[in-house]
Design a protein around this motif. Structure first.
Motif, PDB file in Angstrom:
ATOM      1  N   PHE A   1       0.874  -1.355   0.040  1.00  0.00           N
ATOM      2  CA  PHE A   1      -0.030  -0.053   0.051  1.00  0.00           C
ATOM      3  C   PHE A   1       1.046   1.306  -0.134  1.00  0.00           C
ATOM      4  O   PHE A   1       1.957   1.119   0.540  1.00  0.00           O
ATOM      5  CB  PHE A   1      -0.981   0.038   1.237  1.00  0.00           C
ATOM      6  CG  PHE A   1      -0.340   0.054   2.429  1.00  0.00           C
ATOM      7  CD1 PHE A   1       0.243   1.156   3.184  1.00  0.00           C
ATOM      8  CD2 PHE A   1       0.141  -1.121   3.090  1.00  0.00           C
ATOM      9  CE1 PHE A   1       0.698   1.393   4.334  1.00  0.00           C
ATOM     10  CE2 PHE A   1       0.795  -1.159   4.547  1.00  0.00           C
ATOM     11  CZ  PHE A   1       1.064   0.178   5.075  1.00  0.00           C
ATOM     12  N   ASP A   2       0.274   2.463  -0.468  1.00  0.00           N
ATOM     13  CA  ASP A   2       1.004   3.488  -0.546  1.00  0.00           C
ATOM     14  C   ASP A   2       0.948   4.327   0.917  1.00  0.00           C
ATOM     15  O   ASP A   2      -0.137   4.367   1.569  1.00  0.00           O
ATOM     16  CB  ASP A   2       0.189   4.544  -1.482  1.00  0.00           C
ATOM     17  CG  ASP A   2       0.897   5.995  -1.737  1.00  0.00           C
ATOM     18  OD1 ASP A   2       0.865   6.703  -0.870  1.00  0.00           O
ATOM     19  OD2 ASP A   2       1.354   5.817  -2.838  1.00  0.00           O
ATOM     20  N   GLU A   3       1.959   4.913   1.411  1.00  0.00           N
ATOM     21  CA  GLU A   3       1.950   5.353   2.600  1.00  0.00           C
ATOM     22  C   GLU A   3       1.269   6.564   3.037  1.00  0.00           C
ATOM     23  O   GLU A   3       0.689   6.702   4.184  1.00  0.00           O
ATOM     24  CB  GLU A   3       3.649   5.777   2.913  1.00  0.00           C
ATOM     25  CG  GLU A   3       4.483   4.700   3.395  1.00  0.00           C
ATOM     26  CD  GLU A   3       4.244   3.884   4.804  1.00  0.00           C
ATOM     27  OE1 GLU A   3       3.638   4.738   5.415  1.00  0.00           O
ATOM     28  OE2 GLU A   3       4.290   2.850   4.891  1.00  0.00           O
TER      29      GLU A   3
ATOM     30  N   VAL B   1      -5.504   2.184   6.056  1.00  0.00           N
ATOM     31  CA  VAL B   1      -5.157   0.721   5.923  1.00  0.00           C
ATOM     32  C   VAL B   1      -5.457   0.079   7.202  1.00  0.00           C
ATOM     33  O   VAL B   1      -5.695  -0.843   7.462  1.00  0.00           O
ATOM     34  CB  VAL B   1      -3.780   0.448   5.231  1.00  0.00           C
ATOM     35  CG1 VAL B   1      -3.342  -0.903   5.513  1.00  0.00           C
ATOM     36  CG2 VAL B   1      -3.761   0.789   3.792  1.00  0.00           C
ATOM     37  N   GLU B   2      -4.689   0.893   8.159  1.00  0.00           N
ATOM     38  CA  GLU B   2      -4.772   0.564   9.721  1.00  0.00           C
ATOM     39  C   GLU B   2      -6.194   0.311  10.105  1.00  0.00           C
ATOM     40  O   GLU B   2      -6.709  -0.608  10.920  1.00  0.00           O
ATOM     41  CB  GLU B   2      -4.046   1.325  10.545  1.00  0.00           C
ATOM     42  CG  GLU B   2      -2.679   1.210  10.411  1.00  0.00           C
ATOM     43  CD  GLU B   2      -1.718   2.291  11.354  1.00  0.00           C
ATOM     44  OE1 GLU B   2      -2.475   3.169  11.668  1.00  0.00           O
ATOM     45  OE2 GLU B   2      -0.520   2.267  11.274  1.00  0.00           O
TER      46      GLU B   2
ATOM     47  N   ILE C   1       3.469  -3.540   4.139  1.00  0.00           N
ATOM     48  CA  ILE C   1       2.676  -4.623   3.182  1.00  0.00           C
ATOM     49  C   ILE C   1       1.367  -4.975   4.431  1.00  0.00           C
ATOM     50  O   ILE C   1       1.718  -5.171   5.449  1.00  0.00           O
ATOM     51  CB  ILE C   1       3.441  -5.797   3.152  1.00  0.00           C
ATOM     52  CG1 ILE C   1       4.345  -5.785   1.716  1.00  0.00           C
ATOM     53  CG2 ILE C   1       2.924  -7.342   3.043  1.00  0.00           C
ATOM     54  CD1 ILE C   1       5.497  -6.404   1.368  1.00  0.00           C
ATOM     55  N   VAL C   2       0.465  -5.541   3.669  1.00  0.00           N
ATOM     56  CA  VAL C   2      -0.737  -6.195   4.963  1.00  0.00           C
ATOM     57  C   VAL C   2      -0.861  -7.568   4.400  1.00  0.00           C
ATOM     58  O   VAL C   2      -0.601  -8.045   3.051  1.00  0.00           O
ATOM     59  CB  VAL C   2      -1.995  -5.709   4.472  1.00  0.00           C
ATOM     60  CG1 VAL C   2      -3.117  -6.185   5.214  1.00  0.00           C
ATOM     61  CG2 VAL C   2      -1.776  -3.843   4.582  1.00  0.00           C
TER      62      VAL C   2
ATOM     63  N   ARG D   1      -3.982   2.900  -5.015  1.00  0.00           N
ATOM     64  CA  ARG D   1      -3.143   3.173  -3.568  1.00  0.00           C
ATOM     65  C   ARG D   1      -2.952   1.878  -2.951  1.00  0.00           C
ATOM     66  O   ARG D   1      -2.176   1.584  -2.156  1.00  0.00           O
ATOM     67  CB  ARG D   1      -4.004   4.148  -2.716  1.00  0.00           C
ATOM     68  CG  ARG D   1      -4.275   5.546  -3.461  1.00  0.00           C
ATOM     69  CD  ARG D   1      -5.309   6.121  -2.486  1.00  0.00           C
ATOM     70  NE  ARG D   1      -6.583   5.548  -2.397  1.00  0.00           N
ATOM     71  CZ  ARG D   1      -7.492   6.231  -1.805  1.00  0.00           C
ATOM     72  NH1 ARG D   1      -7.430   7.244  -1.088  1.00  0.00           N
ATOM     73  NH2 ARG D   1      -8.980   5.525  -1.927  1.00  0.00           N
ATOM     74  N   ILE D   2      -3.552   0.678  -3.455  1.00  0.00           N
ATOM     75  CA  ILE D   2      -3.278  -0.639  -2.991  1.00  0.00           C
ATOM     76  C   ILE D   2      -3.010  -1.336  -4.140  1.00  0.00           C
ATOM     77  O   ILE D   2      -3.731  -1.539  -4.978  1.00  0.00           O
ATOM     78  CB  ILE D   2      -4.513  -1.139  -2.033  1.00  0.00           C
ATOM     79  CG1 ILE D   2      -4.279  -0.653  -0.608  1.00  0.00           C
ATOM     80  CG2 ILE D   2      -4.391  -2.572  -2.002  1.00  0.00           C
ATOM     81  CD1 ILE D   2      -5.290  -1.274   0.453  1.00  0.00           C
ATOM     82  N   LYS D   3      -1.934  -2.444  -4.068  1.00  0.00           N
ATOM     83  CA  LYS D   3      -1.648  -3.498  -4.931  1.00  0.00           C
ATOM     84  C   LYS D   3      -1.767  -4.839  -4.513  1.00  0.00           C
ATOM     85  O   LYS D   3      -0.933  -5.163  -3.467  1.00  0.00           O
ATOM     86  CB  LYS D   3      -0.301  -3.026  -5.807  1.00  0.00           C
ATOM     87  CG  LYS D   3       0.169  -3.878  -6.860  1.00  0.00           C
ATOM     88  CD  LYS D   3       1.416  -3.876  -7.442  1.00  0.00           C
ATOM     89  CE  LYS D   3       1.681  -4.745  -8.552  1.00  0.00           C
ATOM     90  NZ  LYS D   3       3.136  -4.586  -9.151  1.00  0.00           N
TER      91      LYS D   3
END
Length: 310
Positions: free
Chosen positions: A235-237, A243-244, A258-259, A279-281
Motif C-alpha cells: 500500500f501507499d504510505e 489501511v490500519e 505490506i498487509v 493506492r493498494i496493489k
C-alpha cells in the motif's frame, strides 16, 4: 397493555408541561374518550393529573410532582437513552419512543445534558427513507412472527423469489441485513436489505426457532476456512491510516508497507480490492491477482468504449 399505557402517559406528563388529549390518543392508537378514562384512573391512583378544556387546554400534572428516580442510576439512564436515540435513527419504533419519553421524564437536568454528550446516527448519508421503511416493516414482521416475501438479487444480478421467517435485523459495518429461515433453501440465511425488492408481509405465521445470536451465526459460513484466502497487499504510505482502520495494525508489516490478512473470497472481495484504486496493489496469491487484473481491464475497456461513442 392499559397499565403500560398509564405508566407511559405519566412519564410523558412529567416530561412535558401540558399535552393535548388528541396527541396522546394518536400516540397510543386509542380514542380520546379512552384517554380521559385513563386520566380518571390516574387520579384515583393518587397521581395529581388535571384536565383543562379550551383552545389552550390539555392534560397536565400539578406543578412539583415527581416520581421515584432510583429505578436506574444516572449512568444507566444516560446509556439507555443514547442507545434508544441511536436505534430510532434507523427505524420507527413507537415502543422505543415511549421508553425514551419515560427515561427523559425521570431524569434530572444534569442527566438530560449528559444524554446529548454522545449521539450515534446509524442512518445513511442523505436519509434513505426507503431503507428506513423497509427496516420498520421487517421489524414489525419479526414482532408479529409473520413471514415476508420478496425478490432477492445476488451479486451477479440473478433474481429469485423468497419467502422467509424473519428472526433478527442485523447491522454489520454500515450495511443492514435480515437473518431468517429461508423456505426456498430450507436453512437460515443472511439477506442484504438493499438487494431485497418488493418486500411484503406474507400473512403466514411461523413459530420462532431457537437462535444463538451471541455466537454470530451469520458469520460462521462466511468465515469457514474453505472460504478464506490469505492475501498479501502493498500500500501507499499516504493511506496508512485508512489501511490500519480497514485491516488492523496487527496485520501490517510497517517496514515493507505490506498487509497480510485472510478474507472470504467472493464478488465482494474483488470489488473491495478494486475500491482502493491505485493506492493498494495485490501481490499474492497469483490466481487472485489475475482475477483482479482482469476486472480492472474490463473497467478500463468499458470507459474506452464510452469515450469512443462520443
Amino acid at each position: 397493555m392499559k397499565l403500560d399505557r398509564l405508566l407511559t402517559m405519566t412519564m410523558i406528563l412529567i416530561n412535558r408541561k401540558k399535552v393535548r388529549a388528541q396527541e396522546l390518543a394518536d400516540l397510543f392508537d386509542v380514542s380520546v374518550r379512552t384517554i380521559y378514562r385513563d386520566v380518571e384512573t390516574l387520579s384515583f391512583a393518587g397521581v395529581p393529573v388535571v384536565s383543562q378544556q379550551g383552545v389552550n387546554g390539555g392534560i397536565s400534572l400539578i406543578d412539583g410532582y415527581r416520581m421515584d428516580k432510583q429505578i436506574l442510576t444516572k449512568e444507566e439512564l444516560t446509556s439507555l437513552s443514547i442507545a434508544l436515540k441511536s436505534a430510532l435513527t434507523s427505524y420507527e419504533d413507537t415502543h422505543a419512543k415511549a421508553v425514551l419519553e419515560k427515561l427523559t421524564g425521570i431524569a434530572d437536568d444534569k442527566v438530560k445534558k449528559s444524554m446529548d454528550h454522545v449521539f450515534i446516527d446509524l442512518s445513511p448519508w442523505g436519509q434513505n427513507v426507503i431503507l428506513k421503511e423497509q427496516i420498520t416493516l421487517l421489524k414489525k414482521a419479526i414482532e408479529d412472527e409473520q413471514c415476508v416475501s420478496f425478490l432477492y438479487s445476488t451479486a451477479h444480478g440473478t433474481m429469485t423469489k423468497r419467502l422467509i421467517e424473519p428472526h433478527t435485523l442485523v447491522q454489520k459495518g454500515k450495511v443492514w441485513y435480515i437473518y431468517g429461515y429461508c423456505t426456498l433453501r430450507n436453512s437460515f440465511r443472511l439477506f442484504k436489505i438493499s438487494r431485497m425488492k418488493d418486500i411484503k408481509e406474507a400473512f403466514v405465521c411461523f413459530e420462532r426457532k431457537a437462535v444463538h445470536l451471541a455466537e454470530l451465526p451469520w458469520d460462521k459460513a462466511w468465515q469457514q476456512p474453505h472460504n478464506l484466502v490469505a492475501i498479501t497487499l502493498s500500500f501507499d504510505e499516504s493511506i496508512r491510516t485508512l489501511v490500519e482502520e480497514t485491516f488492523g495494525a496487527e496485520h501490517i508489516d510497517n517496514e515493507k508497507s505490506i498487509v497480510q490478512v485472510s478474507l472470504p473470497e467472493d464478488e465482494w472481495l474483488y470489488g473491495f480490492l478494486l475500491s482502493f484504486g491505485n493506492r493498494i496493489k495485490l501481490i499474492d496469491p497469483p490466481y487472485l491477482v489475475d482475477i483482479v487484473h482482469k476486472r480492472a481491464q474490463e473497467i478500463v475497456a468499458l470507459y474506452q468504449e464510452t469515450k469512443g461513442e462520443k
